[in-house]
Design an enzyme around this catalytic site. Sequence first.
Site, short mmCIF file in Angstrom:
data_model
loop_
_atom_site.label_atom_id
_atom_site.label_comp_id
_atom_site.label_asym_id
_atom_site.label_seq_id
_atom_site.Cartn_x
_atom_site.Cartn_y
_atom_site.Cartn_z
N ASP A 172 -11.47 35.77 -28.98
CA ASP A 172 -11.38 35.22 -27.61
C ASP A 172 -10.63 36.20 -26.69
O ASP A 172 -10.94 36.30 -25.50
CB ASP A 172 -10.61 33.89 -27.62
CG ASP A 172 -11.48 32.72 -28.08
OD1 ASP A 172 -12.72 32.81 -27.97
OD2 ASP A 172 -10.91 31.72 -28.56
N LYS A 208 -8.35 25.76 -34.32
CA LYS A 208 -8.02 27.19 -34.22
C LYS A 208 -6.64 27.50 -34.81
O LYS A 208 -6.42 28.59 -35.33
CB LYS A 208 -8.11 27.67 -32.77
CG LYS A 208 -9.56 27.75 -32.26
CD LYS A 208 -9.63 28.35 -30.88
CE LYS A 208 -11.06 28.38 -30.37
NZ LYS A 208 -11.19 29.00 -29.05
P1 NAP Z 1 -7.42 22.47 -25.23
O1 NAP Z 1 -6.57 23.21 -26.20
O2 NAP Z 1 -7.86 21.08 -25.53
O3 NAP Z 1 -6.63 22.47 -23.82
C1 NAP Z 1 -7.17 21.83 -22.69
C2 NAP Z 1 -6.36 22.21 -21.44
O4 NAP Z 1 -7.02 21.65 -20.31
C3 NAP Z 1 -4.93 21.66 -21.43
O5 NAP Z 1 -4.10 22.57 -20.76
C4 NAP Z 1 -5.10 20.37 -20.62
O6 NAP Z 1 -3.91 19.93 -19.99
C5 NAP Z 1 -6.09 20.84 -19.58
N1 NAP Z 1 -6.87 19.78 -18.92
C6 NAP Z 1 -7.88 19.05 -19.45
N2 NAP Z 1 -8.40 18.23 -18.51
C7 NAP Z 1 -7.69 18.45 -17.37
C8 NAP Z 1 -7.75 17.91 -16.06
N3 NAP Z 1 -8.65 16.97 -15.73
N4 NAP Z 1 -6.88 18.37 -15.14
C9 NAP Z 1 -5.99 19.32 -15.46
N5 NAP Z 1 -5.88 19.86 -16.67
C10 NAP Z 1 -6.72 19.44 -17.63
O7 NAP Z 1 -8.78 23.26 -24.94
P2 NAP Z 1 -9.00 24.85 -24.96
O8 NAP Z 1 -9.50 25.29 -26.28
O9 NAP Z 1 -7.78 25.50 -24.40
O10 NAP Z 1 -10.24 25.01 -23.94
C11 NAP Z 1 -10.04 24.92 -22.54
C12 NAP Z 1 -11.33 25.30 -21.82
O11 NAP Z 1 -11.67 26.67 -22.07
C13 NAP Z 1 -12.56 24.47 -22.25
O12 NAP Z 1 -13.27 24.14 -21.09
C14 NAP Z 1 -13.37 25.44 -23.09
O13 NAP Z 1 -14.76 25.16 -23.00
C15 NAP Z 1 -13.03 26.77 -22.43
N6 NAP Z 1 -13.19 27.91 -23.34
C16 NAP Z 1 -14.15 28.83 -23.03
C17 NAP Z 1 -14.32 29.92 -23.85
C18 NAP Z 1 -15.38 30.94 -23.51
O14 NAP Z 1 -15.73 31.75 -24.36
N7 NAP Z 1 -15.87 30.95 -22.28
C19 NAP Z 1 -13.54 30.10 -25.01
C20 NAP Z 1 -12.56 29.13 -25.30
C21 NAP Z 1 -12.41 28.03 -24.45
P3 NAP Z 1 -2.86 18.96 -20.75
O15 NAP Z 1 -2.06 19.83 -21.65
O16 NAP Z 1 -2.07 18.36 -19.65
O17 NAP Z 1 -3.70 17.95 -21.50
#
Ligand code: NAP
Length: 288
Positions: free
Chosen positions: A112, A76
């Site tokens: 988003d 992204k």
């Molecule tokens: P990302 O950039 O990889 O960030 C992941 C985040 O999750 C980071 O803050 C990470 O913390 C944290 N994390 C992962 N596993 C964890 C755990 N076990 N305990 C605590 N924190 C944890 O991913 P992203 O793009 O932001 O996406 C995050 C979530 O949003 C995903 O589940 C995705 O499916 C969802 N999402 C949904 C939509 C929708 O349309 N509904 C749209 C976008 C994203 P650290 O920094 O410490 O690693």
Amino acid sequence: MADSPFGVPPAALRTVLLGHPLGHSISPAMQGAAFDHLGLAATYTLRDVPPESLAEAVATLRGPEFLGANVTVPYKEAVMPHLDEIVPLAERVGAVNTIVKSGGVLRGENTDVGGFLWPLRAGGADFATWRAVILGAGGAARAVAVALLEAGVAGLTIANRTPERARRLADALDDPRVTPLALDDPWLGGALTGAGLLVDATAAGWHAGEPILAPDLLERLPAHALVYDLTYRQTPLLRAAAARGLATVDGLPMLVEQGALALEHWTGREAPREVMWAAAVAARDARQ
Ligand code: NAP
């Protein structure tokens, strides 16, 4: 077959999702149902792109058959230098999730933000009265933070497992309403006590097990608080919040609305949201 308004035979119209690695996605079913409903013989397919091929994958979108693309983890941000234009909202988020080809120009959009806000606005949210807490500091948290700040929340705490990442996000947002914390910081309890909205924007919801927030912390939320998990299924956090009697929202409405907004950018047509919703629910349930 008549030509489409896009200058190529409609059967040849294409959109893709760029990401890596790409597992299961609901989007092809959702967008495919919408194209069918609109009578556009266009396709939406997954394109798993290794990092060294990102520039080439974006260049492919300049072909006449492409309407545009969606972009997901981990591209992204990385995709932005390869585009011709970035709209101001996507610049503020620092991320593009939708590429639109218009007049030969590749434009970066972020749907988003609108997708996240949609269920809150539909529920009549009074943002100015809310202090909000976001768990996570990745790409999704960044879109959520920009959305909530622009919607006018009174305060925003960003709590992340890796506190340095929360601090970096707060620095980038550069807004006095924002406080970065570690997920295990004792101050998180205080922030939750005054919160009208808790957003889980971590990837933790995809894993079974304990909720990301310990029961004593969940207890700190006021009874009127809303718990919003971006994961598009029931998560341990949502189950625990519902058991406490709190209102909850999962990530499916956001997923559908960000897709609807993307489709409207690509086609100039109003998205058939009910059709997309039904297809998204069916695709999600088929996966569970
Ligand atoms: P990302 O950039 O990889 O960030 C992941 C985040 O999750 C980071 O803050 C990470 O913390 C944290 N994390 C992962 N596993 C964890 C755990 N076990 N305990 C605590 N924190 C944890 O991913 P992203 O793009 O932001 O996406 C995050 C979530 O949003 C995903 O589940 C995705 O499916 C969802 N999402 C949904 C939509 C929708 O349309 N509904 C749209 C976008 C994203 P650290 O920094 O410490 O690693």
